[in-house]
Design a protein around this motif. Sequence first.
Motif, PDB file in Angstrom:
ATOM      1  N   UNK A   8       0.846  -1.182   0.000  1.00  0.00           N
ATOM      2  CA  UNK A   8       0.000   0.000   0.000  1.00  0.00           C
ATOM      3  C   UNK A   8       0.881   1.232   0.000  1.00  0.00           C
ATOM      4  N   UNK A   9       0.429   2.280  -0.674  1.00  0.00           N
ATOM      5  CA  UNK A   9       1.212   3.503  -0.783  1.00  0.00           C
ATOM      6  C   UNK A   9       0.597   4.654  -0.022  1.00  0.00           C
ATOM      7  N   UNK A  10       1.405   5.311   0.809  1.00  0.00           N
ATOM      8  CA  UNK A  10       0.986   6.512   1.530  1.00  0.00           C
ATOM      9  C   UNK A  10       1.533   7.721   0.785  1.00  0.00           C
ATOM     10  N   UNK A  11       0.660   8.366   0.009  1.00  0.00           N
ATOM     11  CA  UNK A  11       1.038   9.552  -0.761  1.00  0.00           C
ATOM     12  C   UNK A  11       0.685  10.780   0.067  1.00  0.00           C
ATOM     13  N   UNK A  12       1.722  11.474   0.550  1.00  0.00           N
ATOM     14  CA  UNK A  12       1.532  12.657   1.388  1.00  0.00           C
ATOM     15  C   UNK A  12       1.986  13.877   0.610  1.00  0.00           C
ATOM     16  N   UNK A  13       1.107  14.875   0.566  1.00  0.00           N
ATOM     17  CA  UNK A  13       1.425  16.132  -0.104  1.00  0.00           C
ATOM     18  C   UNK A  13       1.206  17.247   0.903  1.00  0.00           C
ATOM     19  N   UNK A  18      -3.380  11.135   0.746  1.00  0.00           N
ATOM     20  CA  UNK A  18      -4.356  10.631  -0.217  1.00  0.00           C
ATOM     21  C   UNK A  18      -4.930   9.313   0.284  1.00  0.00           C
ATOM     22  N   UNK A  19      -6.251   9.241   0.363  1.00  0.00           N
ATOM     23  CA  UNK A  19      -6.923   7.991   0.710  1.00  0.00           C
ATOM     24  C   UNK A  19      -7.895   7.646  -0.414  1.00  0.00           C
ATOM     25  N   UNK A  20      -8.156   6.342  -0.553  1.00  0.00           N
ATOM     26  CA  UNK A  20      -9.007   5.848  -1.639  1.00  0.00           C
ATOM     27  C   UNK A  20     -10.167   5.065  -1.047  1.00  0.00           C
ATOM     28  N   UNK A  21     -11.367   5.292  -1.597  1.00  0.00           N
ATOM     29  CA  UNK A  21     -12.564   4.613  -1.105  1.00  0.00           C
ATOM     30  C   UNK A  21     -12.818   3.348  -1.906  1.00  0.00           C
ATOM     31  N   UNK A  22     -12.917   2.214  -1.210  1.00  0.00           N
ATOM     32  CA  UNK A  22     -13.117   0.914  -1.860  1.00  0.00           C
ATOM     33  C   UNK A  22     -14.471   0.860  -2.543  1.00  0.00           C
ATOM     34  N   UNK A  23     -14.497   0.208  -3.693  1.00  0.00           N
ATOM     35  CA  UNK A  23     -15.738  -0.044  -4.416  1.00  0.00           C
ATOM     36  C   UNK A  23     -16.168  -1.500  -4.235  1.00  0.00           C
ATOM     37  N   UNK A  24     -15.223  -2.368  -3.886  1.00  0.00           N
ATOM     38  CA  UNK A  24     -15.470  -3.800  -3.718  1.00  0.00           C
ATOM     39  C   UNK A  24     -14.385  -4.385  -2.834  1.00  0.00           C
ATOM     40  N   UNK A  83       5.915   4.846   2.071  1.00  0.00           N
ATOM     41  CA  UNK A  83       5.708   6.229   1.671  1.00  0.00           C
ATOM     42  C   UNK A  83       6.021   6.330   0.182  1.00  0.00           C
ATOM     43  N   UNK A  84       5.219   7.079  -0.563  1.00  0.00           N
ATOM     44  CA  UNK A  84       5.461   7.260  -1.992  1.00  0.00           C
ATOM     45  C   UNK A  84       5.404   8.746  -2.340  1.00  0.00           C
ATOM     46  N   UNK A  85       6.100   9.100  -3.414  1.00  0.00           N
ATOM     47  CA  UNK A  85       6.108  10.467  -3.927  1.00  0.00           C
ATOM     48  C   UNK A  85       5.661  10.410  -5.377  1.00  0.00           C
ATOM     49  N   UNK A  86       4.662  11.214  -5.727  1.00  0.00           N
ATOM     50  CA  UNK A  86       4.183  11.248  -7.110  1.00  0.00           C
ATOM     51  C   UNK A  86       5.202  11.947  -7.991  1.00  0.00           C
ATOM     52  N   UNK A  87       5.565  11.289  -9.106  1.00  0.00           N
ATOM     53  CA  UNK A  87       6.549  11.858 -10.024  1.00  0.00           C
ATOM     54  C   UNK A  87       5.961  12.152 -11.400  1.00  0.00           C
ATOM     55  N   UNK A  88       4.729  11.698 -11.649  1.00  0.00           N
ATOM     56  CA  UNK A  88       4.116  11.933 -12.947  1.00  0.00           C
ATOM     57  C   UNK A  88       2.702  11.404 -12.974  1.00  0.00           C
ATOM     58  N   UNK A  89       2.049  11.582 -14.129  1.00  0.00           N
ATOM     59  CA  UNK A  89       0.691  11.094 -14.297  1.00  0.00           C
ATOM     60  C   UNK A  89      -0.338  12.060 -13.742  1.00  0.00           C
ATOM     61  N   UNK A  90      -1.610  11.699 -13.948  1.00  0.00           N
ATOM     62  CA  UNK A  90      -2.728  12.520 -13.485  1.00  0.00           C
ATOM     63  C   UNK A  90      -3.581  11.665 -12.561  1.00  0.00           C
TER      64      UNK A  90
END
Length: 134
Positions: A8-13, A18-24, A83-90
Motif C-alpha cells: 500500500x502507498x501513503x502519498x503525502x502532499x 491521499x486515501x481511496x474509497x473501496x468499491x469492492x 511512503x510514496x512520492x508522485x513523479x508523474x501522471x494525473x
Amino acid sequence: MSNLVVVAGALISGASLLVAQRDRPPELAGLWELPGGKVAPGETDQAALQRELREELGIDVTVGARLGDDVALSGSLVLRAYLVIQTGGVLAPHDHRALRWVGVDDIDDLPWVPADRAWVPDLTARLGSGPAVS
C-alpha cells in the motif's frame, strides 16, 4: 512457504494524505484505504506498488521508506505500507469509488478498511510533523 504480500502507498502532499474509497468487495465497499495491491511472483514490493498505483490511480511514483509494521491479513497474507512520492501522471480513481485528501484532524475519524487502521498512528505522526525530513 513464504507469505504473500499486499503493498500500500501513503502519498503525502504537504499536510495531506491521499486515501481511496473501496468499491469492492461488498464488505469493504465505502471504506477508505491506502491504495495498492498484491505483489506478483518475482516482483519486488517497490515494482508492485509502482504498477498498482499506475493501474489504480494513473500516477507514477517513487517508493520511499516503509511505514509502520506489517499487518497480518490471514495466515499467509501480509499488508505492507510504504511512503510514496508522485513523479508523474494525473491522479484519478480508476479502481476506487472516490479519492480524497485528508489532514491530521480527519484521519482518525475516517471509516478505514480494518487492516489499514493499524497505520493511523504512523500516518498521524507523519502528517503532524509537517514535511517529511529524512
